[in-house]
Design a protein around this motif. Structure first.
Motif, short mmCIF file in Angstrom:
data_model
loop_
_atom_site.label_atom_id
_atom_site.label_comp_id
_atom_site.label_asym_id
_atom_site.label_seq_id
_atom_site.Cartn_x
_atom_site.Cartn_y
_atom_site.Cartn_z
N GLU A 62 78.80 -74.31 -8.63
CA GLU A 62 77.87 -74.07 -7.54
C GLU A 62 78.60 -74.35 -6.23
OE1 GLU A 62 73.47 -75.56 -6.04
OE2 GLU A 62 74.45 -76.60 -7.68
N ASN A 107 70.79 -69.96 -14.56
CA ASN A 107 71.67 -70.44 -13.50
C ASN A 107 72.22 -69.30 -12.66
OD1 ASN A 107 72.16 -73.51 -13.55
ND2 ASN A 107 72.09 -72.92 -15.71
N LYS A 146 74.38 -69.84 -9.54
CA LYS A 146 75.28 -70.79 -10.19
C LYS A 146 75.88 -70.15 -11.43
CE LYS A 146 72.09 -74.53 -8.99
NZ LYS A 146 71.22 -75.58 -9.56
#
Length: 177
Positions: A100, A145, A150
């Protein structure tokens, strides 16, 4: 009551894992426990058609590498509700990295089964689960994610002994805070 500090990670008498459910199976809303406010809050909403495959929660009195309590996905016969305490049996861990904002760190996903489960009563380890189910769980976390910008990359699957060591490490880290 502050659930994240009063309840131990493991029940000393039965040895079961103590889990607080944040997001029930089948839910698009992602809830999280706000330690400062001592309540659950809406964190995000999954896209249409995407839902949590099983109940998702945290293990009290632990801290992971991301600074949050350790995450756990709990296989149950029926969904619980946000804030529900579940006694669970640890099955293992999907070890993973998460990237991230250009930073990569570990963000493992512990897998457990409700101690009262009927459907998964005989399951004692990740190796007892169908490989396709574990693949689907991993795919959920990769997609979930990705939607948030991410990158979630599974790097290994391990049984309950390794998962328990990760929890114990998370307990020690929490005590140092």
């Amino acid at each position: 009551m502050d659930m994240s500090t009063k309840l131990p990670a493991f029940d000393r008498k039965s040895g079961t894992l103590n889990v607080i459910i944040e997001t029930p199976r089948g839910c698009r809303n992602k809830y999280s426990y706000d330690e400062k406010r001592k309540l659950f809050k809406l964190g995000s909403i999954l896209p249409a058609g995407a839902v949590f495959p099983f109940d998702f929660g945290f293990i009290p009195r632990t801290v992971g590498e991301d600074g949050d309590p350790l995450d756990v996905l709990v296989l149950m016969d029926e969904p619980a509700f946000a804030g529900c305490f579940v006694a669970a049996r640890l099955l293992g861990v999907i070890e993973a990295t998460q990237t991230e904002d250009g930073r990569t760190g570990r963000n493992d996903r512990l897998i457990a089964v409700s101690a009262n489960a009927e459907t998964h009563r005989g399951v004692k380890s990740l190796s007892d689960l169908d490989k396709k189910l574990i693949d689907q769980i991993e795919h959920f976390f990769v997609s979930y994610n990705s939607e948030k910008g991410k990158k979630f990359k599974p790097i290994g699957r391990h049984g309950p002994k390794r998962a328990k060591r990760l929890i114990q490490r998370g307990e020690r880290k929490r005590k140092r805070l």
